[in-house]
Design an enzyme around this catalytic site. Structure first.
Site: not given
Length: 282
Positions: A11, A123
């Protein structure tokens, strides 16, 4: 300028290709032929002879990273190390996309570029490791941290609109706060940043902040979905594999010093939704 972009189909990567190809020669580095977790990417980057590599390829599924931390570090840390070493050999600069989740979320005001990171989930830890590796291999680099990114791929907006088709009441947390950031706006800001040619760490998000609850409220308001009821809950009431920081807003201090501003998140969301809803099947 010759610019190589990893993850150019993603994206953010796709927006960067569209914007930067107007003035620059773009080299697209995507899987399976260009896998950042394969050490061969070092030689592949070197052979491209880029002036700049924009490294957007990453494992961004936050809950997936919590379930598979080894995979997170393989992609986000080791993969970044290989790309950085390729830049080192090619004598190229590098722009690395990082995240608000390198912070622990305990600060009661937006994080500056100079605040000390302290991730609380795999993460964030894997992305911070990537930051350190870029800095260890290169002298000419940009580290761009962003938050709650959305664009052409799967994202929070599409998810909540899809859930609204299944049920008329949704629960959203009120104590996870950050800034939704439109990939098209971030790509424009990155284009300006590389034109300035001032290396360093930058926080680039749309302006303002909201909770997940307020974010969903605005999505339904702009989408005209008055039929959906939202029920506020706390983070501890929402079961998930990862633990996100409670308050992870980023302040664009360094970018604004260069004259780089992003518009308010509400304006960006309105534009995105107007395009997305027009394309969506009725």
């Amino acid at each position: 300028m010759r610019i190589a972009i990893t993850g150019s189909l993603g994206q953010l990567g796709s927006e960067l290709v569209a914007i930067l190809s107007v003035q620059h020669q773009i080299l697209k580095l995507n899987r399976p032929s260009h896998d950042v977790t394969d050490p061969a990417i070092i030689d592949e980057v070197d052979r491209c002879r880029p002036d700049l590599v924009i490294h957007t390829a990453a494992m961004t599924d936050v809950d997936g990273c919590a379930r598979q931390p080894d995979s997170a570090f393989r992609v986000n840390a080791l993969g970044t190390s290989y790309v950085a070493q390729g830049c080192q050999r090619a004598e190229a600069s590098m722009l690395y996309i990082s995240t608000n989740e390198v912070f622990d979320g305990t600060k009661d005001s937006p994080y500056l570029e100079f605040d000390k990171p302290y991730p609380i989930n795999p993460y964030g830890a894997s992305k911070l490791a990537g930051e350190h590796l870029v800095q260890s291999f290169l002298q000419r680099f940009y580290i761009v941290r962003t938050a709650w990114l959305y664009g052409s791929g799967a994202n929070f907006i599409k998810k909540v609109l899809a859930l609204a088709e299944e049920r008329k009441e949704l629960t959203m947390v009120t104590d996870e706060v950050s800034t939704p950031t439109y990939a098209a706006d971030l790509a424009q800001a990155i284009a300006k940043l590389i034109d300035r040619n001032v290396y360093g760490i930058y926080h680039l998000t749309n302006e303002g902040a909201c909770s997940r609850f307020e974010y969903a409220q605005k999505i339904f308001e702009l989408a005209g979905r008055k039929d959906v009821a939202l029920r506020p809950i706390r983070r501890e009431q929402y079961q998930r594999d990862s633990t996100p920081p409670a308050q992870s807003c980023l302040r664009n201090f360094a970018g604004q010093a260069l004259g780089i501003w992003l518009r308010p998140w509400e304006e960006a969301l309105s534009e995105y939704l107007s395009h997305y809803l027009m394309k969506s099947p009725k």
